[in-house]
Design a protein around this motif. Structure first.
Motif, PDB file in Angstrom:
ATOM      1  N   ASP A 143      17.936 -76.184 -74.356  1.00 46.57           N
ATOM      2  CA  ASP A 143      16.794 -75.295 -74.137  1.00 46.57           C
ATOM      3  C   ASP A 143      17.091 -74.360 -72.967  1.00 46.57           C
ATOM      4  O   ASP A 143      17.701 -74.770 -71.973  1.00 46.57           O
ATOM      5  CB  ASP A 143      15.532 -76.103 -73.819  1.00 46.57           C
ATOM      6  N   VAL A 192      11.536 -81.328 -72.725  1.00 49.65           N
ATOM      7  CA  VAL A 192      12.605 -80.385 -73.044  1.00 49.65           C
ATOM      8  C   VAL A 192      13.806 -81.134 -73.601  1.00 49.65           C
ATOM      9  O   VAL A 192      13.892 -82.358 -73.512  1.00 49.65           O
ATOM     10  CB  VAL A 192      13.028 -79.568 -71.803  1.00 49.65           C
ATOM     11  N   THR A 216       6.104 -78.708 -73.302  1.00 49.26           N
ATOM     12  CA  THR A 216       7.441 -78.944 -72.759  1.00 49.26           C
ATOM     13  C   THR A 216       7.428 -79.354 -71.293  1.00 49.26           C
ATOM     14  O   THR A 216       8.387 -79.953 -70.809  1.00 49.26           O
ATOM     15  CB  THR A 216       8.311 -77.682 -72.892  1.00 49.26           C
ATOM     16  N   SER A 252      12.752 -67.137 -73.895  1.00 49.20           N
ATOM     17  CA  SER A 252      13.236 -68.510 -74.019  1.00 49.20           C
ATOM     18  C   SER A 252      13.812 -68.711 -75.407  1.00 49.20           C
ATOM     19  O   SER A 252      13.655 -67.864 -76.292  1.00 49.20           O
ATOM     20  CB  SER A 252      12.094 -69.515 -73.785  1.00 49.20           C
ATOM     21  N   ASN A 253      14.489 -69.843 -75.612  1.00 50.67           N
ATOM     22  CA  ASN A 253      15.018 -70.143 -76.939  1.00 50.67           C
ATOM     23  C   ASN A 253      13.904 -70.440 -77.940  1.00 50.67           C
ATOM     24  O   ASN A 253      14.141 -70.479 -79.145  1.00 50.67           O
ATOM     25  CB  ASN A 253      15.995 -71.323 -76.885  1.00 50.67           C
ATOM     26  N   TYR A 254      12.671 -70.629 -77.447  1.00 47.13           N
ATOM     27  CA  TYR A 254      11.521 -70.831 -78.327  1.00 47.13           C
ATOM     28  C   TYR A 254      10.895 -69.513 -78.769  1.00 47.13           C
ATOM     29  O   TYR A 254       9.902 -69.513 -79.503  1.00 47.13           O
ATOM     30  CB  TYR A 254      10.462 -71.676 -77.618  1.00 47.13           C
TER      31      TYR A 254
END
Length: 260
Positions: free
Chosen positions: A35, A31, A186, A223-225
């Motif tokens: 994140d 990570v 991650t 998530s930011n993903y």
């Protein structure tokens, strides 16, 4: 019996702040600062005899957190690779509309929370070594059991590492099973499930209050993903049948679910 119950409570307290022997093998932190990962805690199933409180003991406080929050967000704010520490800013968004904040430092060799493990591990890799608690009680090493492919709502399938283990019973008859899923690339936790079947005791008198059992989950929802929510592999209907059966039992005996 009172001594055994007291020791079990001491053991449960140690679970929260335990320290394990670190591994010497170096792996990879997957990570980055910035994140973030948002989760939803859910009490899937709860049954208890009438005198058992909710939560059934002070060390199961996380059940109350799951029951009273809309979501919980973990944002990476610091990484110390040499110490293998990842610090998260944790936001609890409560159902009453308020939010609380705290920092959590997760050590990738020693922490009990295990929010993050090394990236790119495989089945058979150790995530925690053996630990001797004393009192003739110990935990064996914990190794990853499997790699599965998990679908995410609105996202692509991703490989996930699995740890599925049953804690050795400290008091005969108790049962606790923990199932962890971590994203392979991650190392971040994407799903946690706990199943417990045990007996509650009064913390002051150590008198037996009754039996209880529950299933709770802690699942990634964003998530930011842009992964979206985790879609569990197993079908939902067995838990639905279990819940209906439990509800029927509680109605018959005049008992109620405490979680709302």
């Amino acid at each position: 019996m009172k001594r055994a119950v007291a020791l079990s409570m001491i053991l449960a307290l140690l679970l929260i702040a335990s320290a394990y022997t670190p591994r010497t093998q170096a792996f990879r932190i997957g990570v980055q600062v910035g994140d973030w990962f948002k989760y939803k805690g859910t009490i899937v199933y709860w049954w208890a005899e009438p005198d058992v409180p909710f939560p059934p003991h002070m060390y199961a406080f996380i059940l109350q957190v799951y029951n009273e929050t809309e979501w919980i967000k973990y944002e990476v704010i610091e990484i110390k690779a040499e110490a293998r520490n990842v610090t998260f800013r944790v936001t609890n968004h409560w159902k009453n509309g308020t939010e609380t904040y705290y920092n959590l430092t997760d050590n990738m060799d020693t922490s009990f929370t295990m929010m993050i493990i090394d990236a790119d591990l495989g089945p058979g890799d150790m995530v925690r070594p053996a630990y001797d608690w004393g009192f003739g009680y110990s935990w064996p090493p914990r190794y990853l059991n499997n790699t599965i492919t998990v679908d995410y709502i609105g996202g692509s399938p991703r490989p996930v590492k699995v740890l599925d283990w049953v804690l050795p019973a400290f008091i005969p008859g108790s049962y606790t099973r923990q199932i962890y899923w971590w994203d392979n690339a991650t190392g971040i936790q994407v799903r946690y499930e706990v199943r417990e079947n045990s007996t509650a005791y009064d913390p002051n008198t150590f008198e037996r209050l009754g039996d209880y059992r529950y299933i709770a989950t802690f699942e990634l929802i964003d998530s930011n993903y842009n992964w979206g929510a985790v879609i569990p592999e197993y079908p939902k209907w067995p838990l639905a049948v279990l819940t209906l059966a439990a509800t029927a039992t509680i109605v018959c005996y005049g008992r109620k679910f405490r979680p709302k």
